[in-house]
Design an enzyme around this catalytic site. Structure first.
Site, short mmCIF file in Angstrom:
data_model
loop_
_atom_site.label_atom_id
_atom_site.label_comp_id
_atom_site.label_asym_id
_atom_site.label_seq_id
_atom_site.Cartn_x
_atom_site.Cartn_y
_atom_site.Cartn_z
N GLY A 114 -67.78 -11.89 32.05
CA GLY A 114 -66.34 -11.95 32.25
C GLY A 114 -65.84 -11.74 33.66
N ASP A 115 -66.75 -11.42 34.62
CA ASP A 115 -66.26 -11.16 35.98
C ASP A 115 -67.38 -11.40 37.00
OD1 ASP A 115 -64.39 -10.48 37.94
OD2 ASP A 115 -64.87 -8.35 37.84
N VAL A 116 -68.02 -12.54 36.91
CA VAL A 116 -69.11 -12.86 37.85
C VAL A 116 -68.48 -13.25 39.18
CG1 VAL A 116 -71.11 -14.29 38.34
CG2 VAL A 116 -70.61 -13.61 35.98
N ASN A 117 -68.57 -12.34 40.16
CA ASN A 117 -68.01 -12.62 41.48
C ASN A 117 -68.95 -12.12 42.57
OD1 ASN A 117 -67.34 -9.84 42.28
ND2 ASN A 117 -65.73 -9.94 40.72
N ASN A 134 -70.28 -8.57 42.42
CA ASN A 134 -71.04 -8.14 41.23
C ASN A 134 -72.43 -8.77 41.14
OD1 ASN A 134 -68.92 -6.56 40.37
ND2 ASN A 134 -68.04 -8.13 39.05
#
Length: 372
Positions: free
Chosen positions: A226-229, A232
């Site tokens: 939900g928050d692959v940036n 991360n």
């Protein structure tokens, strides 16, 4: 029980308020660790601290000390209300660690639990300790087409493994950073003072409502990160190289959710395009992703709206966060600097006759795969 009613509302402060002395007392009381060094890490609405244990203070509670230190995570007061989600975050890290995915590992506290609920400055917060995973963040290394391609491969492989992970705590979870809550941004858009930007944001939110919402039942669902940036993803130099990197691991499972796999791809593509400022780089992520995971045409057709929606979500919530917390370093960098410009490029791309549309990600992906 659904926590849908618990979505963030304007004016609500949920980030933990604690100083370094409080953190040291917390980690000593809960984990028996005497902190030799304490460094606050970036966090959007949680507090995260890297802790180096004092080797001169023996801790009988931890028989195998983490060689690289620990990260103490103090969760925001809203997410802390849903204990099932906290447990799911711990379980997903253990699940992936046994399936050859490098990620943090939760540590049991003095009571034998993987988390506890603590009263901090009058609010209830979930507190956990994770083993620190060494490595460089993607945002700090030279970027390359090969690295973006590999990121797409990595994310598809991650989602393939997560097809076998289920947790009841995630089924009804909703929070403001999920793409399913884009219509909820109407409550926060007042923070955008520029009329042209506001028009663009409203256009995207409305498009999401009529182009995505009616088709949600057609999309494949499962648990996603939900928050692959770029903050991360862990990378390491390839053997014998100082400038060529490979993807080695993933951090921060605070946004895990039972949602749509195409959302995971859209989020990953969005953040890659944000750090490059170039819509074409999303095609490199797509190339790697589709080698490991099928993307049906009806899902591909939603990518432009989903990516635009994630950008608007980041820009509106980022502006809102800075209004509430002007010193929040998490949202003062890439998104603020490049987000609106990238959104305009994606929404109004008009390539010349001899150019590829920079949002024709499928063609860009196929060209990369052909060359490779």
């Amino acid at each position: 029980m659904t926590d849908k009613i618990n979505l963030l509302e304007p004016g609500k402060v949920i980030k933990p308020i604690i100083d370094h002395d409080g953190v040291k007392l917390l980690v000593e009381r809960l984990y028996g660790i005497s902190a030799l060094e304490l460094i606050e890490l970036n966090g959007y609405d949680d507090k995260n601290y890297k802790i180096v244990e004092d080797p001169n203070v023996k801790n009988p509670l931890i028989t195998n000390p983490s060689p690289h230190g620990y990260v103490l995570k103090i969760m925001n007061s809203m997410d802390s209300q849903n204990v099932d989600v906290v447990e799911a975050q711990n379980e997903i890290m253990n699940f992936l660690a046994t399936r050859s995915v490098t990620c943090p590992k939760p540590v049991r506290n003095v009571y034998g639990h993987l988390h506890s609920i603590e009263n901090i400055n009058g609010k209830q917060h979930a507190v956990r300790l994770l083993e620190y995973v060494p490595g460089e963040l993607l945002k700090n290394v030279p970027l390359s087409a090969a690295l973006f391609y590999q990121l797409g491969e990595f994310v598809a492989n991650l989602d393939n493994k997560l097809q076998n992970f289920n947790h009841s705590g995630l089924v009804s979870r909703e929070h403001i950073w999920m793409l399913t809550t884009v219509p909820h941004l109407d409550k926060f858009k007042y923070v955008i003072k520029d009329s042209e930007k506001l028009d663009l944001a409203e256009e995207v939110i409305e498009e999401y409502k009529y182009a995505v919402v009616p088709r949600l039942d057609e999309l494949e669902k499962g648990v996603i990160h939900g928050d692959v940036n770029e903050m991360n993803i862990l990378v390491s130099p390839k053997p014998g190289s100082q400038s060529d990197y490979r993807i080695t691991g993933i951090l921060d499972f605070g946004d895990i959710q039972y949602s749509y796999y195409v959302f995971e791809l859209a989020i990953t593509m969005t953040y890659v395009m944000l750090i490059t400022g170039d819509p074409r780089s999303g095609g490199l992520v797509l190339a790697g992703y589709t080698v490991n995971r099928l993307l049906p045409d009806h899902e591909y057709r939603l990518l432009k709206t989903l990516i635009s929606s994630r950008l608007v979500q980041s820009l509106i919530l980022g502006a809102y966060t800075l209004e509430q917390d002007p010193q929040n370093t998490y949202v003062t960098s890439t998104e603020k600097a490049k987000g609106w410009e990238l959104l305009k490029k994606i929404r109004k791309s008009k390539p010349s006759a001899d150019e590829t549309d920079p949002t024709d990600w499928k063609t860009i992906a196929n060209e990369y795969l052909t060359k490779s």
